[in-house]
Design a protein around this motif. Structure first.
Motif, PDB file in Angstrom:
ATOM      1  N   ARG A   1       8.665  -0.402  14.036  1.00  5.35           N
ATOM      2  CA  ARG A   1       8.210  -1.389  15.027  1.00  5.35           C
ATOM      3  C   ARG A   1       8.132  -0.853  16.443  1.00  5.35           C
ATOM      4  NH1 ARG A   1      11.801  -6.516  13.235  1.00  5.35           N
ATOM      5  NH2 ARG A   1      11.245  -6.374  11.051  1.00  5.35           N
TER       6      ARG A   1
ATOM      7  N   ASP B   1      11.908  -1.375   0.980  1.00  4.99           N
ATOM      8  CA  ASP B   1      11.576  -2.759   1.305  1.00  4.99           C
ATOM      9  C   ASP B   1      12.290  -3.114   2.608  1.00  4.99           C
ATOM     10  OD1 ASP B   1      14.337  -3.548   0.630  1.00  4.99           O
ATOM     11  OD2 ASP B   1      13.720  -3.111  -1.415  1.00  4.99           O
ATOM     12  N   PRO B   2      12.086  -4.321   3.161  1.00  4.36           N
ATOM     13  CA  PRO B   2      12.689  -4.620   4.465  1.00  4.36           C
ATOM     14  C   PRO B   2      14.207  -4.432   4.502  1.00  4.36           C
ATOM     15  CG  PRO B   2      11.051  -6.283   3.941  1.00  4.36           C
ATOM     16  CD  PRO B   2      11.177  -5.409   2.716  1.00  4.36           C
ATOM     17  N   GLN B   3      14.897  -4.867   3.443  1.00  4.78           N
ATOM     18  CA  GLN B   3      16.355  -4.742   3.461  1.00  4.78           C
ATOM     19  C   GLN B   3      16.771  -3.270   3.519  1.00  4.78           C
ATOM     20  OE1 GLN B   3      14.557  -6.874   1.439  1.00  4.78           O
ATOM     21  NE2 GLN B   3      15.929  -8.312   0.406  1.00  4.78           N
TER      22      GLN B   3
ATOM     23  N   HIS C   1      16.244  -1.870   6.953  1.00  2.29           N
ATOM     24  CA  HIS C   1      17.238  -2.339   7.924  1.00  2.29           C
ATOM     25  C   HIS C   1      18.464  -1.427   7.960  1.00  2.29           C
ATOM     26  CE1 HIS C   1      15.621  -6.729   7.655  1.00  2.29           C
ATOM     27  NE2 HIS C   1      14.996  -6.018   8.569  1.00  2.29           N
ATOM     28  N   ARG C   2      18.713  -0.678   6.903  1.00  2.00           N
ATOM     29  CA  ARG C   2      19.904   0.175   6.819  1.00  2.00           C
ATOM     30  C   ARG C   2      19.565   1.659   6.929  1.00  2.00           C
ATOM     31  NH1 ARG C   2      24.630  -1.937   7.726  1.00  2.00           N
ATOM     32  NH2 ARG C   2      25.534  -0.164   6.653  1.00  2.00           N
TER      33      ARG C   2
ATOM     34  N   ASN D   1       7.562  -1.240  -3.825  1.00  2.00           N
ATOM     35  CA  ASN D   1       8.763  -0.667  -3.205  1.00  2.00           C
ATOM     36  C   ASN D   1       9.297   0.545  -3.964  1.00  2.00           C
ATOM     37  OD1 ASN D   1       9.719  -2.078  -5.383  1.00  2.00           O
ATOM     38  ND2 ASN D   1      11.421  -3.049  -4.310  1.00  2.00           N
TER      39      ASN D   1
ATOM     40  N   GLY E   1      17.376  -7.107  -5.074  1.00  2.00           N
ATOM     41  CA  GLY E   1      17.559  -8.003  -3.934  1.00  2.00           C
ATOM     42  C   GLY E   1      18.399  -9.229  -4.197  1.00  2.00           C
TER      43      GLY E   1
ATOM     44  N   SER F   1      18.808  -8.749   7.149  1.00  2.00           N
ATOM     45  CA  SER F   1      18.968  -8.878   5.710  1.00  2.00           C
ATOM     46  C   SER F   1      19.255  -7.496   5.111  1.00  2.00           C
ATOM     47  CB  SER F   1      17.698  -9.481   5.088  1.00  2.00           C
ATOM     48  OG  SER F   1      16.560  -8.694   5.396  1.00  2.00           O
ATOM     49  N   VAL F   2      20.275  -7.428   4.263  1.00  2.00           N
ATOM     50  CA  VAL F   2      20.635  -6.160   3.623  1.00  2.00           C
ATOM     51  C   VAL F   2      21.016  -6.434   2.171  1.00  2.00           C
ATOM     52  CG1 VAL F   2      21.532  -5.240   5.804  1.00  2.00           C
ATOM     53  CG2 VAL F   2      23.119  -6.220   4.155  1.00  2.00           C
TER      54      VAL F   2
ATOM     55  N   ALA G   1      16.732 -13.387   1.900  1.00  2.00           N
ATOM     56  CA  ALA G   1      15.638 -12.500   2.310  1.00  2.00           C
ATOM     57  C   ALA G   1      14.549 -13.294   3.024  1.00  2.00           C
ATOM     58  CB  ALA G   1      15.064 -11.773   1.096  1.00  2.00           C
TER      59      ALA G   1
ATOM     60  N   ASP H   1      11.674 -12.707  11.394  1.00  2.00           N
ATOM     61  CA  ASP H   1      10.781 -11.664  11.878  1.00  2.00           C
ATOM     62  C   ASP H   1       9.408 -12.228  12.208  1.00  2.00           C
ATOM     63  OD1 ASP H   1       9.770  -9.114  12.353  1.00  2.00           O
ATOM     64  OD2 ASP H   1       9.148  -8.869  10.266  1.00  2.00           O
TER      65      ASP H   1
ATOM     66  N   GLU I   1       4.729  -9.535   1.056  1.00  2.00           N
ATOM     67  CA  GLU I   1       5.182  -8.206   1.493  1.00  2.00           C
ATOM     68  C   GLU I   1       6.624  -8.270   1.989  1.00  2.00           C
ATOM     69  OE1 GLU I   1       2.232  -6.836   4.259  1.00  2.00           O
ATOM     70  OE2 GLU I   1       0.897  -6.183   2.642  1.00  2.00           O
ATOM     71  N   GLY I   2       6.982  -9.346   2.680  1.00  2.00           N
ATOM     72  CA  GLY I   2       8.346  -9.481   3.196  1.00  2.00           C
ATOM     73  C   GLY I   2       9.381  -9.611   2.093  1.00  2.00           C
TER      74      GLY I   2
ATOM     75  N   GLU J   1       9.098  -8.077  -0.815  1.00  2.00           N
ATOM     76  CA  GLU J   1       8.826  -7.027  -1.805  1.00  2.00           C
ATOM     77  C   GLU J   1      10.112  -6.457  -2.393  1.00  2.00           C
ATOM     78  OE1 GLU J   1       6.709  -3.802   0.041  1.00  2.00           O
ATOM     79  OE2 GLU J   1       8.262  -3.456   1.514  1.00  2.00           O
ATOM     80  N   GLY J   2      11.224  -6.629  -1.687  1.00  2.77           N
ATOM     81  CA  GLY J   2      12.493  -6.093  -2.181  1.00  2.77           C
ATOM     82  C   GLY J   2      13.281  -7.067  -3.035  1.00  2.77           C
ATOM     83  N   ASN J   3      12.661  -8.163  -3.447  1.00  4.86           N
ATOM     84  CA  ASN J   3      13.355  -9.166  -4.260  1.00  4.86           C
ATOM     85  C   ASN J   3      12.561  -9.439  -5.526  1.00  4.86           C
ATOM     86  OD1 ASN J   3      14.226  -9.591  -1.344  1.00  4.86           O
ATOM     87  ND2 ASN J   3      15.708 -10.833  -2.477  1.00  4.86           N
TER      88      ASN J   3
ATOM     89  N   ALA K   1      15.535  -9.935  11.691  1.00  4.72           N
ATOM     90  CA  ALA K   1      14.452  -9.655  10.755  1.00  4.72           C
ATOM     91  C   ALA K   1      14.957  -9.829   9.345  1.00  4.72           C
ATOM     92  CB  ALA K   1      13.958  -8.247  10.946  1.00  4.72           C
TER      93      ALA K   1
END
Lengths: 271, 167
Positions: free
Chosen positions: A83, A103-105, A108-109, A190, B45, B55-56, B109, B116, B127-128, B130-132, B167
């Motif tokens: 970003r 993926d976003p999670q 983030h790490r 992903n 996820g 979110s992690v 998530a 965000d 897309e947001g 995608e990890g789940n 986010a």
């Protein structure tokens, strides 16, 4: 899945982290975001007895323009790189590949230094960095040194970073408005790349076509001679040594390397 | 080792093994079992929680790494009066679940997605998230639920505790 037991050391500065690395030697691993290290520890593919947590060192997270380069701290998280306005304007390929990881999670790490130090040949960020050029800056007991990205990744999960050194920064040339392309082929969004190709300013890097990320040297030479994109891309798999696995056999990977290189070069040329 | 972690607004100090994963800490030490462990390999996820506003996947974070952090789990979303969080309410209204196993992670998530991007398109929601993964493949109603939640305004991208979701 639970990792084997280890001692946990929290480093508050680079100096503290280096002192702990020297003290514990090869039994120690640096932990930043942990999104490469913890999964392989859970599978017990890595069994370090000491983890040195560098995730909380505040001055490792930054983006700075310095002359013709952008310097990014090793502790910068991938979502921040994705970003960051400076990265987006000055090194858009780096922003893009950071945003293609996991993926976003995960983003983030996961950190820049972590993805560089892990040296996975299928990894997005090293592929982008290898096409961009620049240096990985490491620090050890003897001080800082710069490793050109072309010499950083020496083998499968192996780097030129010594056991008593840590990655502290990555420096990439500002490509600004130069066209760039990144083509990643996956089964699911992903996933790791089955093959990926990054192109910018006549340089092309490939993911998952050898034990490390590699440059498509024959393609680059052909472009420099004035060959067309189609002619140059047809040489993309020369000098590579892709493996066969359940996702793709080696011949299919070679096909993908040529195809994705052509698409990445076409995207770069259209900008 | 000692860790001090604030979960759903409640700070506690616990003695834990360094190798204890955050997902196991939440479930077994704090007794908060909404957070499910699905694949245990950073893919599905189901174990998604919010840590310091992000979110992690808690199966891939050490409890030690969360020392001093603010954590929000699904249990922390509902108000004291039992009022559902806007994302929870939207999942109920749109029937955004089938077996329900992925739901806690999907909800957490989705809060991250809306923090965000408060007004996402259908594609941006997909897309947001995608990890789940939803093994029932109930994605249509999940996406619909997130789009419905977005209509509730900024509260859909926030958690009740003091922490600000980035986010």
């Amino acid at each position: 899945m639970i990792p084997t037991a280890f001692d946990y050391v929290r480093a508050r500065s680079v100096d503290e982290a280096l002192a702990a690395l020297t003290e514990h030697g090869e039994d120690a691993k640096l932990l930043a975001g942990g999104h490469s290290l913890l999964p392989i520890m859970k599978l017990r593919l890595a069994i370090p007895t000491v983890l040195i947590d560098i995730g909380g060192i505040p001055d490792l997270s930054y983006v700075r323009v310095e002359g013709d380069e952008v310097a990014v701290g090793a502790g910068t998280r991938l979502f921040e790189i994705e970003r960051d306005e400076v990265v987006r304007a000055e090194v858009p390929l780096l922003s893009h590949v950071a945003g293609r990881v996991g993926d976003p999670q995960v983003r983030h790490r996961a950190t820049l230094g972590g993805t560089v130090a892990h040296s996975d040949p299928a990894s997005d960020v090293p592929t982008g960095l290898l096409a961009l050029g620049g240096d990985v800056v490491v620090q050890g007991p003897a001080g800082r040194r710069s490793i050109p990205v072309t010499a950083c990744w020496t083998g499968f999960f192996e780097t030129d970073v010594a056991a008593d050194e840590m990655v502290v920064e990555v420096r990439v040339p500002r490509t600004g408005s130069s066209g760039w392309g990144y083509e990643k082929f996956t089964r699911r969004e992903n996933d790791w790349a089955i093959v990926a190709a990054a192109a910018v300013e006549g340089r092309v890097a490939l993911a998952n076509m050898a034990g490390t990320v590699v440059r498509a040297a024959a393609t680059e030479e052909a472009l420099a001679r004035g060959a067309s994109i189609a002619e140059a891309a047809a040489l993309a798999d020369q000098g590579t040594s892709p493996s066969s696995d359940m996702h793709a056999d080696a011949d299919y990977r070679r096909h993908l390397a040529r195809l994705l290189t052509r698409r990445a070069l076409e995207t770069a040329a259209a900008a | 080792m000692q860790v001090s972690i604030t979960v759903n607004g409640e700070q506690r100090t616990d003695e834990v093994e360094p190798r204890l994963l955050l997902a196991h800490y939440l479930r077994e030490v704090r007794g908060l079992r909404a957070t499910n462990i699905g694949c245990d390999s950073t893919s599905c996820g189901a174990c998604t929680v919010i840590v310091d506003g992000l979110s992690v996947k808690s199966c891939t974070v050490l409890t030690a790494q969360a020392d001093g952090a603010q954590v929000t789990t699904l249990e922390g979303l509902t108000g004291a009066d039992g009022e559902l969080h806007p994302v929870q309410a939207a999942f109920r209204a749109e029937h955004g679940l089938q077996c329900g196993f992925c739901t806690p992670g999907m909800v957490m998530a989705a809060i991250g997605v809306l923090a965000d991007n408060p007004d996402p398109t259908d594609r941006e929601v997909r897309e947001g998230l995608e990890g789940n993964l939803c093994r029932c493949t109930g994605y249509h109603n999940i996406v619909r639920a997130v789009l419905t939640a977005a209509q509730a305004g900024p509260a859909a991208g926030q958690v009740p505790q003091a922490q600000e979701v980035e986010a």
